[in-house]
Design an enzyme around this catalytic site. Structure first.
Site, PDB file in Angstrom:
ATOM      1  N   GLY A  76       0.831  -1.205   0.000  1.00 15.44           N
ATOM      2  CA  GLY A  76       0.000   0.000   0.000  1.00 15.44           C
ATOM      3  C   GLY A  76       0.861   1.249   0.000  1.00 15.44           C
ATOM      4  N   LYS A  91      16.117   5.281  11.660  1.00 19.31           N
ATOM      5  CA  LYS A  91      17.056   6.419  11.724  1.00 19.31           C
ATOM      6  C   LYS A  91      16.390   7.628  12.354  1.00 19.31           C
ATOM      7  CE  LYS A  91      19.256   3.836  10.771  1.00 19.31           C
ATOM      8  NZ  LYS A  91      19.165   2.461  10.351  1.00 19.31           N
ATOM      9  N   ILE A 224      23.498  -5.756  13.678  1.00 16.72           N
ATOM     10  CA  ILE A 224      23.259  -4.323  13.474  1.00 16.72           C
ATOM     11  C   ILE A 224      21.853  -3.910  13.911  1.00 16.72           C
ATOM     12  CG2 ILE A 224      22.991  -2.566  11.680  1.00 16.72           C
ATOM     13  CD1 ILE A 224      25.427  -3.754  10.299  1.00 16.72           C
ATOM     14  N   ILE A 225      20.842  -4.670  13.504  1.00 16.24           N
ATOM     15  CA  ILE A 225      19.454  -4.291  13.836  1.00 16.24           C
ATOM     16  C   ILE A 225      19.247  -4.316  15.345  1.00 16.24           C
ATOM     17  CG2 ILE A 225      17.024  -4.975  13.599  1.00 16.24           C
ATOM     18  CD1 ILE A 225      17.719  -6.022  10.787  1.00 16.24           C
ATOM     19  N   VAL A 279      20.034 -18.764  23.579  1.00 17.19           N
ATOM     20  CA  VAL A 279      18.678 -18.705  24.131  1.00 17.19           C
ATOM     21  C   VAL A 279      18.054 -20.076  23.939  1.00 17.19           C
ATOM     22  CG1 VAL A 279      16.411 -17.611  23.967  1.00 17.19           C
ATOM     23  CG2 VAL A 279      18.465 -16.252  23.609  1.00 17.19           C
ATOM     24  N   MET A 361      21.985  -8.370   2.764  1.00 18.97           N
ATOM     25  CA  MET A 361      20.649  -7.760   2.710  1.00 18.97           C
ATOM     26  C   MET A 361      20.762  -6.291   3.090  1.00 18.97           C
ATOM     27  SD  MET A 361      18.146 -10.663   4.200  1.00 18.97           S
ATOM     28  CE  MET A 361      17.959 -12.246   3.423  1.00 18.97           C
ATOM     29  N   HIS A 487      40.721  21.105   7.166  1.00 20.63           N
ATOM     30  CA  HIS A 487      40.960  21.227   8.604  1.00 20.63           C
ATOM     31  C   HIS A 487      40.043  22.298   9.173  1.00 20.63           C
ATOM     32  CE1 HIS A 487      43.114  21.368  12.398  1.00 20.63           C
ATOM     33  NE2 HIS A 487      43.093  22.686  12.294  1.00 20.63           N
TER      34      HIS A 487
END
Lengths: 508, 140
Positions: A76, A91, A224-225, A279, A361, A487
């Site tokens: 959608g 982000k 990372i996630i 786990v 990915m 600089h």
């Protein structure tokens, strides 16, 4: 015209029933008695299944190349996981939660006295939604601009050149195409035994839409996630524990030295880590979630209590309902559609790009493939350098890398040299009071060609672009070290790390 | 230092990493190989189907390749103009079936060509397990 007589043996094999000749595809070219083609007007040059980053970029590029193109998306909204529930919303939350955290904890020493600081989570989520809506609508505008037909619905193959779409608004539409691109993306891999409800047991999708700040959050998976979303909720006040099966955080690719530094920094910010931990099972029946864990190599069991468990153990290709079996397309043991180097499946007019096939990915990898795939269709050649695809983790400080890390080079027996430069010796980082982290170069011991660049520090995600360019152009560390950098900038740390690889850094 | 020699011009011919009819594994493929089905499918469509006209034909191409219907239009003289494979509509390429009076494969011949009568020599050879086979007889 068949004019030659062949040996009887050949004759017998040639007269076998079609089904026995025709391998696993399950269809037979010789039996296409009624095969016909749609009229010119009804047939598309290209139909793209999936309007995520891979799909929409391919659609726009195809439109620019003058192809008659349609893009089918069932969500959608265009943009796929990245724009809707991935990179972009996370982000937004990372940026705003960092500002909140900084205002709370990092203003006094900068000479700023602030009054009562309160979190308005609802507004933070609204800001996120505004960003997402703006971007997805922007893609829709680009579709119109490039004459891409946007079809909202769920697609499935009904033939080699035919896709049937169950339209979102009701009804069905059949599209015929000379070329088809599959760009259906990926979905979060579920954790066996834990049912995702996106409230108590969540994936990244739920992690960007929590309605309140959980007191305790356990993140399964220190990639990372997991670390990005763990950071968000840690900054907003959660007690976050990351459980990782491997001995380091950051997932595959992150250099061990950088990973170690990052872990220390994140620990200072309040996140807890349980590495080399498995786990065993989870129970979400009570008010919260109970997770039974033990050391990966065997050891004492322990139970972790959490209000929310974030499952971030990776993603898997999403091809369900696509009808791949209808046309005999094959997937590998991880569900990735098998393609050749030009993204072609067994059926050469059907190509696959993005998360649902080989490679990392990553949205930017998908974008590169999208452009290359269209170029292959249009021109017969394309280009993606899989050795120069950057990875970025948007924690604070950010972590970014491109190319190979030390462990990978050791495994390959490549002789290399390294050079690094800490941000604590960089003037701009000093003035910004953000001196954690470093830049590290890995170059070939003999030729000085850059093999990998690894950064943990402020703005690493932007800085790595220079590293990608260097790698793409086959630069040596001396090439970078002899290039003038303004600089005072953080980028000077990049230059000095290069200098320390082939010689010596000036400021360290 | 890099010295630029002049205005950038695209080369007239660009060789793909692998010939279009020889699919190579994807660089990120963990197995670094392709299933047999890739080649078997392609050899089939290239031998008997419309793609035969637009592929780099191997020197050992079967005779059926040259038997493609002459009525099939050739959309491009270059195999890479608008894609080597899949760049053209099936409609433009022609049919998967041969024109009237032509056959692409022995299996399409009338049955009388596919089922030749057994000769007495063949029957004898079968019954004797090939013991009475004349030299040179089986070479076709």
């Amino acid at each position: 015209m068949l004019r030659t007589l062949v040996p009887r043996a050949a004759s017998r094999s040639a007269t076998r029933p079609c089904a026995s000749i025709l391998q696993p595809t399950g269809f037979c070219l010789f039996t296409y008695k009624g095969r016909g083609y749609a009229t010119e007007a009804a047939e598309h040059d290209l139909v793209i299944i999936g309007g995520g980053v891979a799909g929409y970029v391919a659609a726009i590029k195809a439109g620019q190349e003058g192809m008659k193109v349609a893009c089918i998306e069932k969500r959608g909204a265009l943009g796929g996981t990245c724009l809707n529930v991935g990179c972009i919303p996370s982000k937004s939350l990372l940026n705003n939660s960092f500002m909140y955290h900084q205002i709370l904890h990092d203003t006094k020493k900068r000479g700023i006295d602030v009054g009562d600081v309160k979190l308005n989570l609802k507004q933070m989520m609204a800001a996120k939604n505004t960003s997402v809506d703006g971007l997805t609508k922007g893609v829709e505008f680009l579709f119109k601009k490039n004459k891409v037909e946007y079809i909202k619905g769920t697609a499935a193959f009904s033939g080699e050149n035919e896709v049937k779409v169950n339209l979102t608004d009701g009804g069905e539409q059949t599209l015929r195409a000379k070329n088809i691109i599959i760009a259906t993306g990926s979905e979060a891999t579920p954790f066996p035994g834990l049912t995702i409800d996106e409230k108590k047991v969540i994936t990244s999708t739920g992690a960007i839409a929590l309605e309140s700040v959980p007191e305790k959050m356990v993140v399964i998976g220190g990639g990372i996630i997991g670390l990005e979303m763990g950071s968000v909720w840690s900054r907003l006040g959660s007690e976050v524990t990351v459980v990782e099966f491997l001995g380091q955080i950051g997932g595959p690719g992150m250099d061990a030295e950088i990973s170690k530094t990052t872990k220390k920094i994140l620990e200072k910010q309040g996140m807890k880590f349980k590495l080399n931990t498995k786990v065993l099972e989870g129970d979400a029946n009570g008010e919260g979630v109970k997770l039974k864990v033990e050391a990966a190599k065997g050891g004492k069991e322990e139970t972790l209590d959490a209000d929310v468990v974030l499952v971030a153990i990776g993603r898997r290709p999403y091809t369900a309902g696509l009808g791949l079996e209808n046309i005999g397309l094959e997937v590998d043991n991880k569900g990735r559609i098998i393609i050749d180097e030009q993204y072609r499946t067994k059926l050469p007019h059907i190509r696959v790009i993005g998360d649902c096939t080989f490679g990392p990915m990553l949205a930017h990898k998908a974008e590169e493939e999208a452009v290359a795939a269209i170029e292959y269709i249009k021109k017969g050649y394309g280009h993606v350098n899989y050795n120069a695809i950057p990875s970025v983790m948007y924690t604070h400080p950010e972590v970014a890398w491109v190319g190979q890390n030390e462990a990978e080079l050791k495994e390959q027996g490549v002789k290399y040299k390294t050079g690094s430069f800490p941000f604590s010796a960089n003037s701009r980082a000093k003035t910004n009071l953000e001196t954690e982290g470093m830049v590290k170069f890995i170059a070939d011991a003999e030729t000085d060609r850059i093999l990998g660049i690894h950064i943990v520090g402020p703005n690493a995600g932007e800085m790595i672009a220079e590293g990608v360019l260097a790698l793409e152009y086959g630069a040596s560390s001396e090439d970078v070290g002899r290039t003038s950098h303004a600089h005072p900038t953080l980028a000077e740390a990049f230059k000095e790390a290069a200098m320390s690889t082939y010689g010596k850094a000036i400021h360290y | 230092m890099i010295k630029f020699l002049g205005k950038r011009v695209a080369p007239k011919t660009i060789s793909p990493a692998a010939p279009a009819n020889e699919p190579a594994p994807h660089p990120a493929s963990p197995s670094n190989s392709l299933p047999d089905s890739f080649m078997s499918y392609r050899s089939r469509v290239q031998q008997h189907g419309p793609l035969a006209n637009h592929m780099n034909q191997p020197s050992s191409a079967p005779s059926a390749q040259s038997a493609s219907p002459s009525s099939t239009p050739s959309p491009s003289s270059s195999s890479h103009a608008y894609g080597a494979i899949g760049g053209h509509s099936g409609h433009e390429l022609g049919h998967l079936e041969p024109a009237k009076g032509e056959v692409w494969d022995r299996s399409e011949l009338p049955a009388r060509f596919g089922r030749m009568a057994w000769t007495d020599e063949e029957i004898e050879a079968l019954e004797l397990g090939g013991a009475g086979l004349k030299v040179g007889w089986g070479g076709a």
